[in-house]
Design a protein around this motif. Structure first.
Motif, PDB file in Angstrom:
ATOM      1  N   HIS A   1      39.361  43.060  49.986  1.00 33.87           N
ATOM      2  CA  HIS A   1      40.402  43.155  49.049  1.00 33.87           C
ATOM      3  C   HIS A   1      39.869  44.143  47.932  1.00 33.87           C
ATOM      4  O   HIS A   1      40.682  45.200  47.508  1.00 33.87           O
ATOM      5  CB  HIS A   1      40.717  41.937  48.264  1.00 33.87           C
ATOM      6  CG  HIS A   1      41.908  42.016  47.160  1.00 33.87           C
ATOM      7  ND1 HIS A   1      43.379  42.381  47.481  1.00 33.87           N
ATOM      8  CD2 HIS A   1      41.890  41.635  45.822  1.00 33.87           C
ATOM      9  CE1 HIS A   1      44.045  42.630  46.472  1.00 33.87           C
ATOM     10  NE2 HIS A   1      43.335  42.060  45.570  1.00 33.87           N
ATOM     11  N   LEU A   2      38.604  44.201  47.456  1.00 39.68           N
ATOM     12  CA  LEU A   2      37.977  44.985  46.621  1.00 39.68           C
ATOM     13  C   LEU A   2      37.983  46.291  47.181  1.00 39.68           C
ATOM     14  O   LEU A   2      38.220  47.316  46.310  1.00 39.68           O
ATOM     15  CB  LEU A   2      36.469  44.381  46.036  1.00 39.68           C
ATOM     16  CG  LEU A   2      36.659  42.996  45.293  1.00 39.68           C
ATOM     17  CD1 LEU A   2      35.184  42.553  44.897  1.00 39.68           C
ATOM     18  CD2 LEU A   2      37.196  43.188  43.971  1.00 39.68           C
ATOM     19  N   GLN A   3      37.521  46.420  48.707  1.00 39.09           N
ATOM     20  CA  GLN A   3      37.556  47.589  48.999  1.00 39.09           C
ATOM     21  C   GLN A   3      39.149  48.432  48.818  1.00 39.09           C
ATOM     22  O   GLN A   3      39.281  49.670  48.768  1.00 39.09           O
ATOM     23  CB  GLN A   3      36.971  47.488  50.578  1.00 39.09           C
ATOM     24  CG  GLN A   3      35.686  47.256  50.600  1.00 39.09           C
ATOM     25  CD  GLN A   3      35.330  46.926  52.183  1.00 39.09           C
ATOM     26  OE1 GLN A   3      35.909  47.298  53.037  1.00 39.09           O
ATOM     27  NE2 GLN A   3      33.946  46.598  52.194  1.00 39.09           N
ATOM     28  N   VAL A   4      40.083  47.608  49.195  1.00 42.98           N
ATOM     29  CA  VAL A   4      41.171  47.969  49.348  1.00 42.98           C
ATOM     30  C   VAL A   4      41.716  48.831  47.907  1.00 42.98           C
ATOM     31  O   VAL A   4      42.469  49.708  47.888  1.00 42.98           O
ATOM     32  CB  VAL A   4      42.413  47.106  49.774  1.00 42.98           C
ATOM     33  CG1 VAL A   4      44.000  47.440  49.495  1.00 42.98           C
ATOM     34  CG2 VAL A   4      42.318  46.663  51.167  1.00 42.98           C
ATOM     35  N   LEU A   5      41.247  47.751  46.843  1.00 40.53           N
ATOM     36  CA  LEU A   5      41.471  48.615  45.526  1.00 40.53           C
ATOM     37  C   LEU A   5      40.615  49.591  45.050  1.00 40.53           C
ATOM     38  O   LEU A   5      40.946  50.096  44.212  1.00 40.53           O
ATOM     39  CB  LEU A   5      41.219  47.259  44.403  1.00 40.53           C
ATOM     40  CG  LEU A   5      42.254  45.915  44.704  1.00 40.53           C
ATOM     41  CD1 LEU A   5      41.686  44.866  43.555  1.00 40.53           C
ATOM     42  CD2 LEU A   5      43.868  46.267  44.257  1.00 40.53           C
ATOM     43  N   GLY A   6      39.560  49.778  46.003  1.00 39.94           N
ATOM     44  CA  GLY A   6      38.751  50.939  45.722  1.00 39.94           C
ATOM     45  C   GLY A   6      38.041  50.766  44.538  1.00 39.94           C
ATOM     46  O   GLY A   6      37.355  51.623  43.885  1.00 39.94           O
ATOM     47  N   VAL A   7      37.527  49.330  44.480  1.00 38.91           N
ATOM     48  CA  VAL A   7      36.611  48.951  43.450  1.00 38.91           C
ATOM     49  C   VAL A   7      35.280  48.096  44.011  1.00 38.91           C
ATOM     50  O   VAL A   7      34.730  47.280  42.991  1.00 38.91           O
ATOM     51  CB  VAL A   7      37.236  48.224  42.206  1.00 38.91           C
ATOM     52  CG1 VAL A   7      38.147  48.995  41.454  1.00 38.91           C
ATOM     53  CG2 VAL A   7      37.750  46.770  42.898  1.00 38.91           C
ATOM     54  N   SER A   8      34.931  48.401  45.323  1.00 39.59           N
ATOM     55  CA  SER A   8      33.938  47.735  45.759  1.00 39.59           C
ATOM     56  C   SER A   8      32.545  47.970  45.414  1.00 39.59           C
ATOM     57  O   SER A   8      31.505  47.651  45.693  1.00 39.59           O
ATOM     58  CB  SER A   8      34.065  47.885  47.292  1.00 39.59           C
ATOM     59  OG  SER A   8      33.909  49.020  47.752  1.00 39.59           O
ATOM     60  N   LYS A   9      32.437  49.184  44.544  1.00 35.46           N
ATOM     61  CA  LYS A   9      31.238  49.726  44.013  1.00 35.46           C
ATOM     62  C   LYS A   9      30.882  48.975  42.865  1.00 35.46           C
ATOM     63  O   LYS A   9      29.815  49.316  41.969  1.00 35.46           O
ATOM     64  CB  LYS A   9      31.199  51.145  43.924  1.00 35.46           C
ATOM     65  CG  LYS A   9      31.366  51.921  45.438  1.00 35.46           C
ATOM     66  CD  LYS A   9      30.042  51.875  46.141  1.00 35.46           C
ATOM     67  CE  LYS A   9      30.319  52.707  47.375  1.00 35.46           C
ATOM     68  NZ  LYS A   9      29.500  52.117  48.497  1.00 35.46           N
ATOM     69  N   ASP A  10      31.713  47.962  42.118  1.00 34.15           N
ATOM     70  CA  ASP A  10      31.600  47.480  40.863  1.00 34.15           C
ATOM     71  C   ASP A  10      30.931  46.156  40.810  1.00 34.15           C
ATOM     72  O   ASP A  10      30.885  45.528  42.293  1.00 34.15           O
ATOM     73  CB  ASP A  10      32.764  47.646  40.034  1.00 34.15           C
ATOM     74  CG  ASP A  10      33.414  48.842  39.687  1.00 34.15           C
ATOM     75  OD1 ASP A  10      32.642  49.736  38.950  1.00 34.15           O
ATOM     76  OD2 ASP A  10      34.329  49.396  40.200  1.00 34.15           O
TER      77      ASP A  10
END
Length: 170
Positions: A81-90
């Protein structure tokens, strides 16, 4: 007349498809602010960074609690889900801590024990193979940590991170 009947049949079939699809629509299952991720309704803060306690209080304000991850599947689902949101680097605060007793990690939602080691906790990607948590008395709050590929890490509770809430109701 045949066109009218076919039109009604088509409309009935379309309505039936929409109704059956809406049973599984995340917006139908989860309240405002939340999205369905696996079996949970979650809210991912991607605009405001807070310390762990501030994140927890914000979750409470929307009838939630910081996220519980009971197993590897839950971790995988939230990381996707974080990857889909584009925030997996946080980094994201979640609902684990060892504030009451050092080394005794539990989930704040239900006081259950946190599964230790792999697959939930990160492993030092460089140097010696050391599993988290390893912060001792200084690091008492759980986070999903980008340095560990989205696995858990213990962090100092005063740090400012995004956070993930799960809906628990009123």
């Amino acid at each position: 007349m045949k066109k009218f009947i076919w039109g009604l049949l088509f409309l009935a079939a379309a309505l039936s498809a929409v109704q059956s699809q809406s049973k599984y629509c995340s917006n139908e299952k989860c309240p405002t602010f939340y999205k369905q991720v696996g079996s949970n309704c979650v809210y991912v803060s991607i605009k405001t960074k807070l310390n762990w306690q501030g994140a927890r209080e914000t979750c409470h304000s929307i009838d939630g609690e910081l996220l519980t991850l009971p197993d590897a599947n839950s971790l995988r689902e939230i990381n996707l889900h974080l990857q889909v949101l584009g925030v997996s680097k946080d980094n994201f605060w979640i609902g684990a801590n060892d504030m009451k007793r050092e080394g005794s990690w539990h989930w704040i939602k239900d006081k259950s024990d946190v599964l230790m080691g792999i697959p939930l906790w990160g492993m030092n990607p460089g140097g010696s193979p050391v599993n988290e948590p390893q912060g001792k008395e200084k690091q008492n709050c759980g986070a999903l940590d980008n340095y560990y590929g989205g696995h858990m890490n213990d962090r100092e509770c005063h740090l400012q991170y995004f956070f993930i809430c799960e809906y628990v109701g009123k």
